[in-house]
Design a protein around this motif. Structure first.
Motif, PDB file in Angstrom:
ATOM      1  N   PRO A  12      18.184  11.396 -26.970  1.00  8.93           N
ATOM      2  CA  PRO A  12      16.855  10.883 -26.689  1.00  8.93           C
ATOM      3  C   PRO A  12      15.782  11.747 -27.340  1.00  8.93           C
ATOM      4  CG  PRO A  12      17.657  12.080 -24.792  1.00  8.93           C
ATOM      5  CD  PRO A  12      18.802  12.023 -25.777  1.00  8.93           C
ATOM      6  N   ALA A  13      14.655  11.138 -27.646  1.00 13.42           N
ATOM      7  CA  ALA A  13      13.576  11.845 -28.325  1.00 13.42           C
ATOM      8  C   ALA A  13      12.922  12.849 -27.386  1.00 13.42           C
ATOM      9  CB  ALA A  13      12.544  10.844 -28.823  1.00 13.42           C
ATOM     10  N   ARG A  14      12.598  14.012 -27.928  1.00  8.38           N
ATOM     11  CA  ARG A  14      11.839  15.014 -27.175  1.00  8.38           C
ATOM     12  C   ARG A  14      10.379  14.965 -27.639  1.00  8.38           C
ATOM     13  NH1 ARG A  14      13.008  19.346 -29.182  1.00  8.38           N
ATOM     14  NH2 ARG A  14      14.584  18.752 -30.728  1.00  8.38           N
ATOM     15  N   PRO A  15       9.435  14.984 -26.708  1.00 12.41           N
ATOM     16  CA  PRO A  15       8.028  14.883 -27.105  1.00 12.41           C
ATOM     17  C   PRO A  15       7.615  15.904 -28.165  1.00 12.41           C
ATOM     18  CG  PRO A  15       8.240  14.633 -24.744  1.00 12.41           C
ATOM     19  CD  PRO A  15       9.612  14.989 -25.247  1.00 12.41           C
ATOM     20  N   SER A  16       8.088  17.138 -28.026  1.00  9.00           N
ATOM     21  CA  SER A  16       7.697  18.172 -28.993  1.00  9.00           C
ATOM     22  C   SER A  16       8.239  17.850 -30.385  1.00  9.00           C
ATOM     23  CB  SER A  16       8.211  19.541 -28.544  1.00  9.00           C
ATOM     24  OG  SER A  16       9.635  19.528 -28.415  1.00  9.00           O
ATOM     25  N   GLN A  17       9.449  17.309 -30.450  1.00  7.63           N
ATOM     26  CA  GLN A  17      10.017  16.965 -31.751  1.00  7.63           C
ATOM     27  C   GLN A  17       9.283  15.786 -32.379  1.00  7.63           C
ATOM     28  OE1 GLN A  17      13.844  15.058 -31.873  1.00  7.63           O
ATOM     29  NE2 GLN A  17      14.431  16.060 -33.796  1.00  7.63           N
ATOM     30  N   VAL A  18       8.950  14.797 -31.561  1.00  8.58           N
ATOM     31  CA  VAL A  18       8.220  13.640 -32.081  1.00  8.58           C
ATOM     32  C   VAL A  18       6.842  14.070 -32.582  1.00  8.58           C
ATOM     33  CG1 VAL A  18       7.259  11.381 -31.532  1.00  8.58           C
ATOM     34  CG2 VAL A  18       9.466  12.059 -30.578  1.00  8.58           C
ATOM     35  N   ALA A  19       6.179  14.935 -31.832  1.00  8.27           N
ATOM     36  CA  ALA A  19       4.866  15.422 -32.252  1.00  8.27           C
ATOM     37  C   ALA A  19       4.955  16.153 -33.589  1.00  8.27           C
ATOM     38  CB  ALA A  19       4.287  16.342 -31.180  1.00  8.27           C
ATOM     39  N   GLU A  20       5.968  16.986 -33.737  1.00  6.45           N
ATOM     40  CA  GLU A  20       6.139  17.720 -34.999  1.00  6.45           C
ATOM     41  C   GLU A  20       6.441  16.762 -36.153  1.00  6.45           C
ATOM     42  OE1 GLU A  20       8.879  21.336 -36.888  1.00  6.45           O
ATOM     43  OE2 GLU A  20       9.243  20.615 -34.853  1.00  6.45           O
ATOM     44  N   ALA A  21       7.300  15.765 -35.895  1.00  5.04           N
ATOM     45  CA  ALA A  21       7.623  14.789 -36.940  1.00  5.04           C
ATOM     46  C   ALA A  21       6.397  13.995 -37.352  1.00  5.04           C
ATOM     47  CB  ALA A  21       8.724  13.847 -36.431  1.00  5.04           C
ATOM     48  N   LEU A  22       5.576  13.610 -36.370  1.00 12.33           N
ATOM     49  CA  LEU A  22       4.349  12.874 -36.662  1.00 12.33           C
ATOM     50  C   LEU A  22       3.389  13.715 -37.490  1.00 12.33           C
ATOM     51  CD1 LEU A  22       2.387  10.519 -36.285  1.00 12.33           C
ATOM     52  CD2 LEU A  22       1.828  11.426 -34.015  1.00 12.33           C
TER      53      LEU A  22
END
Length: 354
Positions: free
Chosen positions: A113-123
């Motif tokens: 599942p996606a982690r908010p911190s990882q999604v933020a960094e990817a964005l």
């Protein structure tokens, strides 16, 4: 009054250059229906504002072909826009110019599942890559989660399959102006030839519905309109079951997640497909009763593949509406996001103070 006329003329010139990319002053006069001196004055004003420039290209001219003409075009200072999608497979960012061309694209994968911190960094990384060295004006974001209307933050609901959490695209992409919305709403807006009143049912790893009324997406008080996962419908054995739980009872969820296993679903037997068709028909009946659409469009990664069974199950519905498969192409969400980003970029260019 003179200033209003000049502003309107300048807008017409900018719009003409957006359509044709480069034009001479004489061509602008013909295209817009104004005199050549008026076109020339507008080009001069826009050049002084840094929006239009001489390309250095010339018409042939001479020997009976009239005077040599200079071609004018919009400058890079008109800026670019970012079109971004946040989905289970990752973050995709595109950079669009004022003509609608994609001039850069970046993709960042994310875990499940996606982690908010990882999604933020990817964005952040994807947006930085595509906008590097370019004057970005704004970003439009489509996310596989509900978006709060007031704050623009992503909202985490119970049984949400992607676990992005309360991500804040506007804060991550600051200082850009950011518009964020749910991915299903963008897919609905990208539907070719869409009617003014319809429902777009997204059936994929997640479940969603966009309600379009009078040509506008209806988002509800908090942006949660169309969240169909917890609607009661017919489950296995005809029992009243929340829609999302039907797939759990059928063993069609990804391990450790509420995300639907699309491959397993599409490979299921006729009995399982019949249960799913009945469940979807129950959801459609609720949508029709509440929103009164002229038709229901079925999109997503597995919905179109089960359309025949869904039509059969929906046959006894008391209120019949046409059901059809979505025709928005291979990337309907990104198509909707791109269109909005282009519209907003052009509006921003046209609103530059004189």
């Amino acid at each position: 009054m003179d200033s209003l006329v000049r502003a309107q003329t300048d807008e017409h010139v900018l719009r003409a250059l957006m359509r044709h990319r480069r034009l001479t002053r004489a061509e602008l006069a013909t295209e817009i229906g104004i005199s050549k001196p008026t076109a020339g004055e507008s080009v001069r004003r826009l050049t002084e504002r840094g929006l239009v420039a001489d390309t250095g290209e010339r018409t042939p001219g001479g020997r009976g072909r009239g005077r040599v003409g200079s071609y004018y075009a919009l400058t890079p200072e008109t800026g670019v826009a970012l079109a971004v999608t946040i989905a289970p497979a990752g973050v995709t960012a595109e950079c669009l110019d004022v003509y609608g061309d994609t001039i850069a694209r970046a993709v960042r994968r994310i875990d499940r599942p996606a982690r908010p911190s990882q999604v933020a960094e990817a964005l952040r990384d994807a947006a930085a890559e595509v906008s590097a060295g370019r004057p970005a004006r704004l970003a439009v974001v489509g996310a596989a989660d509900p978006v709060d209307r007031a704050s623009g933050r992503l909202v985490h609901l119970p049984d949400s399959p992607f676990l992005v959490g309360e991500l804040d695209p506007a804060a991550i992409l600051a200082p850009l102006a950011v518009v964020a919305d749910n991915d299903v709403n963008w897919a609905a807006l990208a539907e070719p030839g869409r009617p003014r009143d319809f429902a777009y049912l997204y059936l994929g790893e997640g479940l969603g519905c966009a309600i379009v009324n009078d040509g506008e997406v209806r988002r509800g008080h908090g942006g949660l309109a169309g969240e169909i996962a917890h609607l009661l419908t017919a489950g296995p054995g005809g029992r009243a079951t929340p829609f999302i739980e039907v797939f759990g009872e059928l063993g069609l969820r990804r391990e450790g997640s509420t995300a639907i296993d699309v491959e397993r679903l599409l490979g299921s037997d006729a009995a399982v497909r019949e249960v799913i068709g009945s469940a979807v028909a129950g959801v459609i009946a609720a949508v029709v009763a509440l929103a009164d659409p002229s038709e229901v469009v079925i999109g997503g990664s597995w919905g179109p593949g089960l359309i025949d069974g869904i039509r059969v199950a929906a046959g006894p519905m008391p209120r019949q509406v046409p059901l059809r498969v979505a025709s928005g192409g291979g990337e309907p969400v990104l198509a909707g996001v791109r269109a909005e980003a282009l519209d907003r970029l052009r509006a921003a260019v046209l609103s530059v103070p004189s």
